[in-house]
Design an enzyme around this catalytic site. Structure first.
Site, PDB file in Angstrom:
ATOM      1  N   GLU A 101       9.813  -1.573 -13.152  1.00 12.31           N
ATOM      2  CA  GLU A 101       9.190  -0.344 -12.677  1.00 12.31           C
ATOM      3  C   GLU A 101       7.676  -0.443 -12.795  1.00 12.31           C
ATOM      4  OE1 GLU A 101       9.530   3.334 -15.031  1.00 12.31           O
ATOM      5  OE2 GLU A 101      10.230   4.321 -13.212  1.00 12.31           O
ATOM      6  N   TYR A 108       4.381   4.315  -6.344  1.00 15.52           N
ATOM      7  CA  TYR A 108       5.482   4.038  -7.268  1.00 15.52           C
ATOM      8  C   TYR A 108       6.400   2.986  -6.670  1.00 15.52           C
ATOM      9  CZ  TYR A 108       9.743   4.616  -9.993  1.00 15.52           C
ATOM     10  OH  TYR A 108      10.842   4.377 -10.773  1.00 15.52           O
TER      11      TYR A 108
END
Ligand code: GDP
Ligand code: MN
Length: 429
Positions: free
Chosen positions: A234, A144
């Site tokens: 993101e 992530y």
């Protein structure tokens, strides 16, 4: 107010947080395929593929671009958690692995034109007009990586984790020690060391080519964020493939609305089919409007006053249909438009106007409402609480108009009346 915002399924997390801080909560959210295109422009590795809007196009891309290799079919819907979503036609999942042409056709067919319901979309779902078809990545690991504008440090902040693929909120709950944050001094920029440090923290082995690729990606992502006025970038999951590549398998970019004037190319990609139509209309007139799920339409000047108005409605047992701040310097035309939006919303049973005239003059608000009421008719009961500059002129305008509006002096009384009326109207319909 807190609950009204947090329970509103249509608000993204970022929007919710901005609202709770009393900020204007406008930003541009673009589709994954557009985010990937922008990333590609900054040299960030993304999967090979193309967006399509028909089954025939999907076949063409699968055969000619992906050479019939394993593929991923991804619904282009502006919401997180697509993978776990369900289409209104019963088809499960907005992200599918396809190994044959038959799969590709079936998945595309099941998604196009359908509404995908996710954890964030609200029960109505969001329409899927496009599907992204990409090569399947063989992932050794899912990581992530994000950079967001952080209020506490008043600058960009990297949030990274060796654990990706699931929502970062879930990781924060189950493995908080696996989330790393790194504030960046916007004047100094991102150093080589900091970028390399992030690559290590997401689990890449220092000294390897894969680690270098990870550090390079972090740097490119930061550069892109600053250059495009993004408020959030993101990548979840960021893939480490079996052959050692680092690839953005998913992409989400948000942009600061205040930068629209210098990011025209990006803002031209706004997809209005993905947004609440009430918000789209309000946006055109520069009104700070957020749709909520209740039945009392609110028109207020000032974000703080809007919040407290919503609070008091809740306190009196009611439920606001929206957050609407017409601002300190609203024109008669804007007020007219705001009134039109509230009036056209079938969910709204009554309208509560709460104006504290400071810079904003009460008579301007009254004139706007009356002009709208004359033009479109007054279909819903209105409770008005006006205080401050030119309040007497406003009262006179309302009385002279012949329209029946309930004019009160105090907010508490106004809220009580609005809630009572909404309940009566609800019972009747
Ligand atoms: P989201 O659910 O809206 O965040 O959509 P994603 O693009 O993140 O896709 C959902 C999930 O599908 C990811 O978390 C991955 O686990 C999986 N996925 C997506 N692309 C690939 C791929 O190329 N290969 C594999 N093996 N899994 C993938
Ligand atoms: Mn994802």
């Amino acid at each position: 107010m807190y609950r009204a915002i947090m329970n509103s399924a249509r608000l993204s997390g970022a929007k919710q947080k901005a609202l709770l801080r009393g900020q204007q909560a406008r930003m541009l959210n673009v589709h994954e395929y557009i985010s990937m295109d922008i990333m590609k422009g900054y040299g960030i590795a993304t999967p090979t593929g193309q967006v399509v809007s028909s089954v025939d196009e999907a076949e063409h891309v699968y055969v000619n671009m992906l050479n019939k290799g394993d593929a991923v079919v991804k619904a282009q819907v502006l919401s997180g958690g697509r993978g776990l979503g369900t289409f209104k036609n019963g088809f499960k999942g907005g992200v599918h692995l396809a190994t044959t042409l038959g799969d590709v056709k079936k998945f595309t067919e099941s998604m196009l034109g359908q509404h995908l319901v996710t954890k964030q979309s609200g029960p109505a779902g969001i329409v899927c007009n496009k599907v992204l078809l990409v090569e399947r990545l063989y992932m050794r690991r899912e990581m992530y990586l994000s950079i967001m504008m952080d209020r506490t440090t008043q600058g960009p902040m990297i949030v990274a984790s060796p654990v990706g693929g699931t929502s970062i909120e879930d990781v924060a709950a189950s493995n908080p020690e696996k989330i790393f944050t790194e504030p960046i001094d916007i004047m100094e920029g991102l150093s080589e060391e900091a970028a390399a440090g992030i690559a290590t923290k997401i689990g890449l082995e220092p000294g390897t080519a894969t680690h270098a690729a990870g550090a390079d990606l972090v740097k490119r992502l930061y550069k892109m964020m600053i250059a495009t006025d993004a408020t959030l970038v993101e990548i979840n999951p960021l893939a480490e493939t079996n052959d050692g590549r680092i690839v953005a398998a998913d992409a989400k970019l948000n942009f600061d609305d205040n930068a629209e004037y210098r990011q025209k190319q990006i803002f031209a990609k706004r997809d209005y089919t993905q947004e609440d139509p009430r918000e789209v209309e309000a946006h055109k007139y520069d009104l700070n409007y957020i749709g909520l799920s209740g039945n009392i339409g609110c028109m207020v000047n000032g974000a703080g006053l809007a919040m407290s108005t919503m609070d008091i409605i809740k306190l009196k047992g009611g439920d606001p249909a929206n957050f609407l701040d017409v601002g300190g310097g609203a024109t008669e035309e804007q007020v007219h438009k705001a009134f039109e939006i509230l009036n056209a919303d079938p969910k709204v049973k009554t309208i509560l106007v709460n104006i504290f005239g400071g810079i904003m003059r009460c008579d301007v608000i009254a004139a706007g409402i009356l002009s709208a009421a004359k033009q479109i008719g007054m279909k819903k009961p209105i409770v008005i609480r006006l205080q401050g500059t030119n309040v007497d002129e406003a009262q006179k305008l309302i009385q002279a108009s012949g329209f029946r509006m309930i004019v009160v002096d105090e907010l508490e009384e106004a809220a009580t009346k609005a809630v009572a009326i909404a309940n009566i109207v609800k019972q009747r319909t």
